[in-house]
Design an enzyme around this catalytic site. Structure first.
Site, mmCIF file in Angstrom:
data_model
loop_
_atom_site.group_PDB
_atom_site.id
_atom_site.type_symbol
_atom_site.label_atom_id
_atom_site.label_comp_id
_atom_site.label_asym_id
_atom_site.label_seq_id
_atom_site.Cartn_x
_atom_site.Cartn_y
_atom_site.Cartn_z
ATOM 1 N N ASP A 99 3.020 -4.545 -7.971
ATOM 2 C CA ASP A 99 2.538 -3.321 -7.316
ATOM 3 C C ASP A 99 3.136 -2.071 -7.944
ATOM 4 O OD1 ASP A 99 4.857 -4.613 -6.018
ATOM 5 O OD2 ASP A 99 4.958 -2.779 -4.849
ATOM 6 N N ASN A 100 4.041 -2.231 -8.899
ATOM 7 C CA ASN A 100 4.641 -1.062 -9.533
ATOM 8 C C ASN A 100 4.197 -0.876 -10.979
ATOM 9 O OD1 ASN A 100 6.000 -0.325 -7.227
ATOM 10 N ND2 ASN A 100 7.893 -1.380 -7.788
ATOM 11 N N ARG B 30 3.829 13.934 -7.298
ATOM 12 C CA ARG B 30 3.770 13.143 -8.528
ATOM 13 C C ARG B 30 2.400 13.267 -9.184
ATOM 14 N NH1 ARG B 30 5.383 7.073 -7.619
ATOM 15 N NH2 ARG B 30 3.336 6.741 -6.714
ATOM 16 N N GLY C 299 2.865 3.390 1.487
ATOM 17 C CA GLY C 299 3.532 3.418 2.780
ATOM 18 C C GLY C 299 4.192 4.753 3.056
ATOM 19 N N ARG C 300 4.324 5.551 1.997
ATOM 20 C CA ARG C 300 4.976 6.857 2.208
ATOM 21 C C ARG C 300 4.463 7.885 1.209
ATOM 22 N NH1 ARG C 300 10.874 6.373 -0.421
ATOM 23 N NH2 ARG C 300 10.516 4.694 -1.870
ATOM 24 N N ASP D 298 6.428 4.528 -10.302
ATOM 25 C CA ASP D 298 7.320 4.073 -9.237
ATOM 26 C C ASP D 298 8.763 3.867 -9.698
ATOM 27 O OD1 ASP D 298 5.282 4.271 -7.494
ATOM 28 O OD2 ASP D 298 5.451 2.251 -6.683
ATOM 29 N N ARG E 3 -2.903 0.025 -9.273
ATOM 30 C CA ARG E 3 -1.858 -0.907 -9.679
ATOM 31 C C ARG E 3 -2.452 -2.284 -9.928
ATOM 32 N NH1 ARG E 3 2.643 1.693 -6.870
ATOM 33 N NH2 ARG E 3 1.827 3.708 -6.236
ATOM 34 N N GLY F 147 0.849 -1.199 0.000
ATOM 35 C CA GLY F 147 0.000 0.000 0.000
ATOM 36 C C GLY F 147 0.870 1.229 0.000
HETATM 37 P P1 AMP Z 1 8.622 0.051 -3.919
HETATM 38 O O1 AMP Z 1 9.275 -1.248 -4.238
HETATM 39 O O2 AMP Z 1 9.554 1.204 -3.708
HETATM 40 O O3 AMP Z 1 7.581 0.391 -4.924
HETATM 41 O O4 AMP Z 1 7.883 -0.097 -2.480
HETATM 42 C C1 AMP Z 1 7.236 -1.263 -2.074
HETATM 43 C C2 AMP Z 1 6.355 -0.970 -0.899
HETATM 44 O O5 AMP Z 1 7.116 -0.482 0.209
HETATM 45 C C3 AMP Z 1 5.265 0.046 -1.141
HETATM 46 O O6 AMP Z 1 4.132 -0.379 -0.437
HETATM 47 C C4 AMP Z 1 5.834 1.308 -0.549
HETATM 48 O O7 AMP Z 1 4.839 2.221 -0.144
HETATM 49 C C5 AMP Z 1 6.605 0.776 0.639
HETATM 50 N N1 AMP Z 1 7.730 1.645 1.017
HETATM 51 C C6 AMP Z 1 8.877 1.851 0.346
HETATM 52 N N2 AMP Z 1 9.671 2.698 1.026
HETATM 53 C C7 AMP Z 1 9.017 3.049 2.158
HETATM 54 C C8 AMP Z 1 9.301 3.907 3.274
HETATM 55 N N3 AMP Z 1 10.444 4.573 3.362
HETATM 56 N N4 AMP Z 1 8.377 3.998 4.243
HETATM 57 C C9 AMP Z 1 7.222 3.337 4.187
HETATM 58 N N5 AMP Z 1 6.897 2.529 3.157
HETATM 59 C C10 AMP Z 1 7.765 2.368 2.166
HETATM 60 MG MG MG Z 2 6.058 0.875 -5.471
#
Ligand code: AMP
Ligand code: MG
Length: 481
Positions: A243-244, A168, A84-85, A253, A175, A82
């Protein structure tokens, strides 16, 4: 801005409403005024861009929210993920009446942060800002960004870095992994969710005899076109987890992405990708795999056990559109880059011979096409160890072009061969300066990459045009962002 808050009309289980948590000492990074205008930002909103892009100002017309989704990461089921940031802080109409999401990345922890801190660092924010801008200017469907802000707040990664936020934009933050989450955790929401996806993103499919199948086919074809465009500009996404990838086939992403320099099809840009799952040459087959996972999530839409088998076959048939769509766009695009007529039976073979030379001689992908376009054949030859390979290619190439309308072919080449891509070392230099509070290199790259198909001698620097010498260590990029 003209708000069109449609995601908040979905069942509340699909998101969590919360406000951004600003960083200490937020300050201007860079602002894309042209994009803000397209999004119908008023003069007052434009003046407030730093507050908006740092989460200090939000909108009463839209409840900021984090979306929940799931996904397969590096081929494995990863469960609930989800935002997360990042928070969806608005959905607005652009000048063409398209609904565009504004998503603030780095806005603080959410219920979906897992172990993460909810933050983004200046390094990755600049990388995403410039890459989205570069892909848009190259004509590759992609998210973009209105602007980014830096701060004085430290954020811990391998080392302590500066926190930052990116605003963004994308035509879709839904997704493939959204469908996975629904089937796993709240399957009764699937029919309504699919219906909304079709209404919002593929309304033309509503009139089809089987809207879901028409929708699935469109998603598959748009993804195939996006991947073909990635391959043609040498873009490697780096983390093609389910998810991307989004539902409209526009790049989303950016993490450890890269634009390929020396032509190496099995080049791994992402140093966290130990098995090479997401190398440049794997992108078409990984996209196909991701779409297969996604299609499986449409199976429950048929509840009648007598119809189930038939429905599965109908969905599987949609996936058969992937390869021909990809190949058609890739082959046509490659022939255009080469200045060869796509209808000639030997053009694609000749183009692959050219790529083989780039590979064996380790030549720069982008500049080699520019040299070909400029007919600087001896310049390429001078960089080749195997002169015979080049000479036999050139004979074939000139022969195919002999009785063609070369003026038209040459003009087409200029539309598709960029002079500039975002090389990792270019982004790195802009990042290092920005970390010292100097955003002039971001500004220079932003302007340079705005018109990649036009040579801009006044703006360009020699390092924009070539890979780093092979004895200089590569800029390392990993999942850490
Ligand atoms: P990503 O591979 O960068 O697309 O991230 C995968 C998942 O990790 C997604 O659900 C992001 O929201 C979460 N995520 C990545 N970095 C962070 C962070 N620094 N804090 C919280 N969630 C994160
Ligand atoms: Mg992502």
């Amino acid at each position: 801005m003209q708000f069109n808050p449609r995601y908040p009309t979905l069942p509340a289980r699909l998101y969590h409403m919360q406000q951004p948590l600003p960083l200490k000492g937020a300050k201007a990074g860079h602002f894309n005024a042209a994009l803000a205008k397209e999004l119908q930002w008023t003069a007052e909103e434009q003046q407030q861009w730093v507050e908006i892009c740092s989460g200090q100002t939000t909108f009463k017309e839209f409840p900021a929210l984090a979306m929940v989704y799931a996904g397969h990461q590096f081929g494995q089921w990863a469960g609930q993920l989800g935002d997360g940031r990042g928070l969806l802080i608005a959905q607005v109409l652009d000048t063409q009446q398209r609904t565009i999401d504004l998503h603030l990345k780095g806005a603080g922890a959410t219920p979906y942060s897992r172990m993460g801190d909810g933050r983004a660092v200046l390094r990755s924010v600049i990388r995403e800002y410039l890459a989205g801008h570069a892909l848009n200017a190259l004509g590759v469907p992609s998210s973009n960004a209105v602007g980014f802000t830096s701060s004085t707040q430290g954020v811990q990664r391998e080392k302590l870095e500066l926190g930052a936020m990116l605003l963004r934009t994308s035509d879709c933050h839904i997704r493939l992994g959204h469908f996975e989450w629904i089937n796993q955790y709240q399957p009764e929401l699937l029919p309504e969710f699919v219906q909304k996806c079709i209404e919002w993103h593929y309304p033309e499919c509503l009139a089809a005899e089987q809207p879901v199948l028409a929708f699935a086919t469109q998603v598959i074809q748009r993804t195939a076109v996006m991947i073909a465009k990635w391959q043609l500009v040498g873009f490697a996404h780096g983390v093609m987890n389910t998810d991307n990838l989004n539902l409209t086939g526009s790049t989303l992403d950016f993490g450890p992405y890269g634009f390929m320099e020396r032509f190496r099809p099995n080049w791994i840009n992402n140093h966290s990708d130990y098995q090479g799952r997401y190398t440049y040459q794997q992108q078409p087959s990984v996209a196909h795999w991701n779409l297969w996972v996604w299609l499986n999530n449409l199976i429950p839409l048929e509840q009648n056990p007598n119809q189930k088998e038939h429905w599965k076959q109908a969905l599987a048939a949609c996936l058969e559109y992937f390869e021909p769509t990809f190949l058609e766009h890739y082959k046509l695009g490659l022939c255009e880059k080469m200045g060869l007529p796509s209808f000639h039976k030997d053009s694609f073979d000749c183009a692959t011979n050219f790529l083989r030379i780039l590979q064996s001689e380790q030549l720069d992908y982008t500049q080699s096409f520019i040299r070909l376009q400029n007919k600087q054949y001896t310049k390429i030859l001078d960089d080749c160890l195997d002169r015979r390979q080049w000479e036999s290619f050139l004979a074939q190439y000139l022969q195919i072009r002999e009785h063609q309308d070369t003026d038209a072919l040459d003009a087409a080449m200029q539309q598709v061969n960029p002079h500039y891509i975002l090389r990792n070392h270019m982004a790195q230099k802009a990042i290092e300066q920005a970390e010292r509070d100097d955003f002039s290199e971001v500004e220079r790259l932003f302007n340079l990459l705005s018109q990649p198909y036009i040579q801009q001698t006044a703006l360009e620097k020699p390092e924009d045009l070539a890979p780093l010498p092979s004895d200089v260590p590569e800029v390392m990029v990993s999942c850490s962002s």
